[in-house]
Design a protein around this motif. Sequence first.
Motif, PDB file in Angstrom:
ATOM      1  N   ASP A   1       0.795  -1.230   0.000  1.00  0.00           N
ATOM      2  CA  ASP A   1       0.000   0.000   0.000  1.00  0.00           C
ATOM      3  C   ASP A   1       0.827   1.279   0.000  1.00  0.00           C
ATOM      4  O   ASP A   1       0.601   2.171  -0.799  1.00  0.00           O
ATOM      5  CB  ASP A   1      -1.013   0.047   1.155  1.00  0.00           C
ATOM      6  N   GLY A   2       1.760   1.419   0.949  1.00  0.00           N
ATOM      7  CA  GLY A   2       2.565   2.631   0.986  1.00  0.00           C
ATOM      8  C   GLY A   2       2.293   3.522   2.183  1.00  0.00           C
ATOM      9  O   GLY A   2       2.177   4.745   2.053  1.00  0.00           O
ATOM     10  N   TYR A   3       2.235   2.943   3.380  1.00  0.00           N
ATOM     11  CA  TYR A   3       1.972   3.710   4.590  1.00  0.00           C
ATOM     12  C   TYR A   3       3.231   4.442   5.066  1.00  0.00           C
ATOM     13  O   TYR A   3       4.350   3.929   4.962  1.00  0.00           O
ATOM     14  CB  TYR A   3       1.431   2.800   5.690  1.00  0.00           C
ATOM     15  N   GLU A   4       3.011   5.630   5.619  1.00  0.00           N
ATOM     16  CA  GLU A   4       4.122   6.486   6.021  1.00  0.00           C
ATOM     17  C   GLU A   4       5.024   5.836   7.068  1.00  0.00           C
ATOM     18  O   GLU A   4       6.226   6.093   7.124  1.00  0.00           O
ATOM     19  CB  GLU A   4       3.550   7.820   6.540  1.00  0.00           C
ATOM     20  N   GLY A   5       4.450   4.964   7.887  1.00  0.00           N
ATOM     21  CA  GLY A   5       5.237   4.304   8.918  1.00  0.00           C
ATOM     22  C   GLY A   5       6.329   3.400   8.382  1.00  0.00           C
ATOM     23  O   GLY A   5       7.274   3.083   9.106  1.00  0.00           O
ATOM     24  N   VAL A   6       6.233   2.977   7.136  1.00  0.00           N
ATOM     25  CA  VAL A   6       7.323   2.178   6.551  1.00  0.00           C
ATOM     26  C   VAL A   6       8.601   3.008   6.506  1.00  0.00           C
ATOM     27  O   VAL A   6       9.696   2.504   6.767  1.00  0.00           O
ATOM     28  CB  VAL A   6       6.941   1.671   5.147  1.00  0.00           C
ATOM     29  N   HIS A   7       8.461   4.288   6.188  1.00  0.00           N
ATOM     30  CA  HIS A   7       9.616   5.192   6.180  1.00  0.00           C
ATOM     31  C   HIS A   7      10.013   5.597   7.598  1.00  0.00           C
ATOM     32  O   HIS A   7      11.190   5.539   7.967  1.00  0.00           O
ATOM     33  CB  HIS A   7       9.296   6.436   5.353  1.00  0.00           C
ATOM     34  N   ARG A   8       9.043   5.983   8.402  1.00  0.00           N
ATOM     35  CA  ARG A   8       9.321   6.504   9.741  1.00  0.00           C
ATOM     36  C   ARG A   8       9.857   5.433  10.691  1.00  0.00           C
ATOM     37  O   ARG A   8      10.816   5.658  11.432  1.00  0.00           O
ATOM     38  CB  ARG A   8       8.060   7.124  10.334  1.00  0.00           C
ATOM     39  N   HIS A   9       9.213   4.261  10.680  1.00  0.00           N
ATOM     40  CA  HIS A   9       9.524   3.248  11.686  1.00  0.00           C
ATOM     41  C   HIS A   9      10.284   2.039  11.155  1.00  0.00           C
ATOM     42  O   HIS A   9      11.190   1.534  11.822  1.00  0.00           O
ATOM     43  CB  HIS A   9       8.225   2.769  12.344  1.00  0.00           C
ATOM     44  N   ALA A  10       9.895   1.540   9.969  1.00  0.00           N
ATOM     45  CA  ALA A  10      10.506   0.304   9.479  1.00  0.00           C
ATOM     46  C   ALA A  10      11.894   0.539   8.898  1.00  0.00           C
ATOM     47  O   ALA A  10      12.809  -0.273   9.109  1.00  0.00           O
ATOM     48  CB  ALA A  10       9.606  -0.354   8.441  1.00  0.00           C
ATOM     49  N   LEU A  11      12.061   1.625   8.140  1.00  0.00           N
ATOM     50  CA  LEU A  11      13.343   1.849   7.463  1.00  0.00           C
ATOM     51  C   LEU A  11      14.534   1.894   8.417  1.00  0.00           C
ATOM     52  O   LEU A  11      15.561   1.264   8.131  1.00  0.00           O
ATOM     53  CB  LEU A  11      13.274   3.126   6.621  1.00  0.00           C
TER      54      LEU A  11
ATOM     55  N   CYS B   1       0.560   1.727  -3.863  1.00  0.00           N
ATOM     56  CA  CYS B   1      -0.658   2.076  -4.579  1.00  0.00           C
ATOM     57  C   CYS B   1      -0.512   3.556  -4.946  1.00  0.00           C
ATOM     58  O   CYS B   1      -0.662   4.430  -4.095  1.00  0.00           O
ATOM     59  CB  CYS B   1      -1.840   1.833  -3.654  1.00  0.00           C
ATOM     60  N   THR B   2      -0.163   3.826  -6.187  1.00  0.00           N
ATOM     61  CA  THR B   2       0.293   5.161  -6.569  1.00  0.00           C
ATOM     62  C   THR B   2      -0.778   6.232  -6.361  1.00  0.00           C
ATOM     63  O   THR B   2      -0.453   7.389  -6.057  1.00  0.00           O
ATOM     64  CB  THR B   2       0.764   5.166  -8.035  1.00  0.00           C
ATOM     65  N   GLY B   3      -2.040   5.907  -6.506  1.00  0.00           N
ATOM     66  CA  GLY B   3      -3.093   6.885  -6.309  1.00  0.00           C
ATOM     67  C   GLY B   3      -3.350   7.221  -4.855  1.00  0.00           C
ATOM     68  O   GLY B   3      -4.034   8.200  -4.552  1.00  0.00           O
ATOM     69  N   TRP B   4      -2.831   6.427  -3.937  1.00  0.00           N
ATOM     70  CA  TRP B   4      -3.009   6.678  -2.512  1.00  0.00           C
ATOM     71  C   TRP B   4      -1.898   7.535  -1.920  1.00  0.00           C
ATOM     72  O   TRP B   4      -2.047   8.051  -0.809  1.00  0.00           O
ATOM     73  CB  TRP B   4      -3.071   5.349  -1.744  1.00  0.00           C
ATOM     74  N   LEU B   5      -0.766   7.655  -2.614  1.00  0.00           N
ATOM     75  CA  LEU B   5       0.359   8.400  -2.048  1.00  0.00           C
ATOM     76  C   LEU B   5       0.073   9.895  -2.025  1.00  0.00           C
ATOM     77  O   LEU B   5      -0.731  10.409  -2.801  1.00  0.00           O
ATOM     78  CB  LEU B   5       1.629   8.119  -2.843  1.00  0.00           C
TER      79      LEU B   5
END
Length: 266
Positions: free
Chosen positions: A73-83, A98-102
């Motif tokens: 999907d592309g949730y912001e937490g992937v960058h903030r927490h997972a990365l 999901c490009t339309g959700w970003l």
Amino acid sequence: MSDVPVPVLMYHSVATAPDAATRALSVTPRTFAAQMALVAGLGLTPLTTAGLADRWRSGRPLPARPVLITFDDGYEGVHRHALPVLARHGFPATLFVCTGWLRGAHGTGAGPDTMLDWPQVRELAAAGVEIGGHSHTHPQLDQLPDGALCAELDRCTRVLTGELGAAPLSFAYPYGYSSRRVRRAVRDAGYAQALAVGNTLARRRQGPYALRRVTVRRATGPEEFRRLLEGRALARDFAGDRVLTKGYALVRRARQVRRQVIPGRV
């Protein structure tokens, strides 16, 4: 050629306080860190989706105890927490967006929770996260007529290529739903491999466009997570999911039949 089973972990949101719509499929940052520590402690070797498929395609041997870490999907937490956790362990991963959700260009940010923006996606890519396609608006692809199906795939692919400077190689079906027609369309759109769900281990014999994943969710405790990595008791752990999946498959097939009987119905 060996058909070594590979656990492909399917994450969604990594968040402290997820929205109600994503809560069941979210994990907390602390839980994600503990799970990645277990992956490292067990000596597993993470690969990207493209890396696994390329080895199976070429016949090159897999590394010891391979595993895939994927996010949908592309949730912001992937960058903030997972990365930061992935970077600490030196783990590659795959993010299907999901490009339309970003947030920002091409999308509205109107996904189920706070979504990534394109600078964050580019930072993830630069850090070794493979960015794959996940459609533009997250529909059930197997329910779309041919024109709408091709439009979803084409727009997602064009947006990713334009933003990242290279065409995506891997795709994940929204909701895990596909069909022979959808898999053919994904291949024709230029993707070399695609992931479903299935809640079982991935094997080469599944074919490059139907590789299975196991779902990691908020209710996944430490012992169950270890079983996912080791491929133990998956039939028991996901028994309820399989019953629901089979039931909904009948509903979707009935819808397809109705559309064939009533031309033009979507």
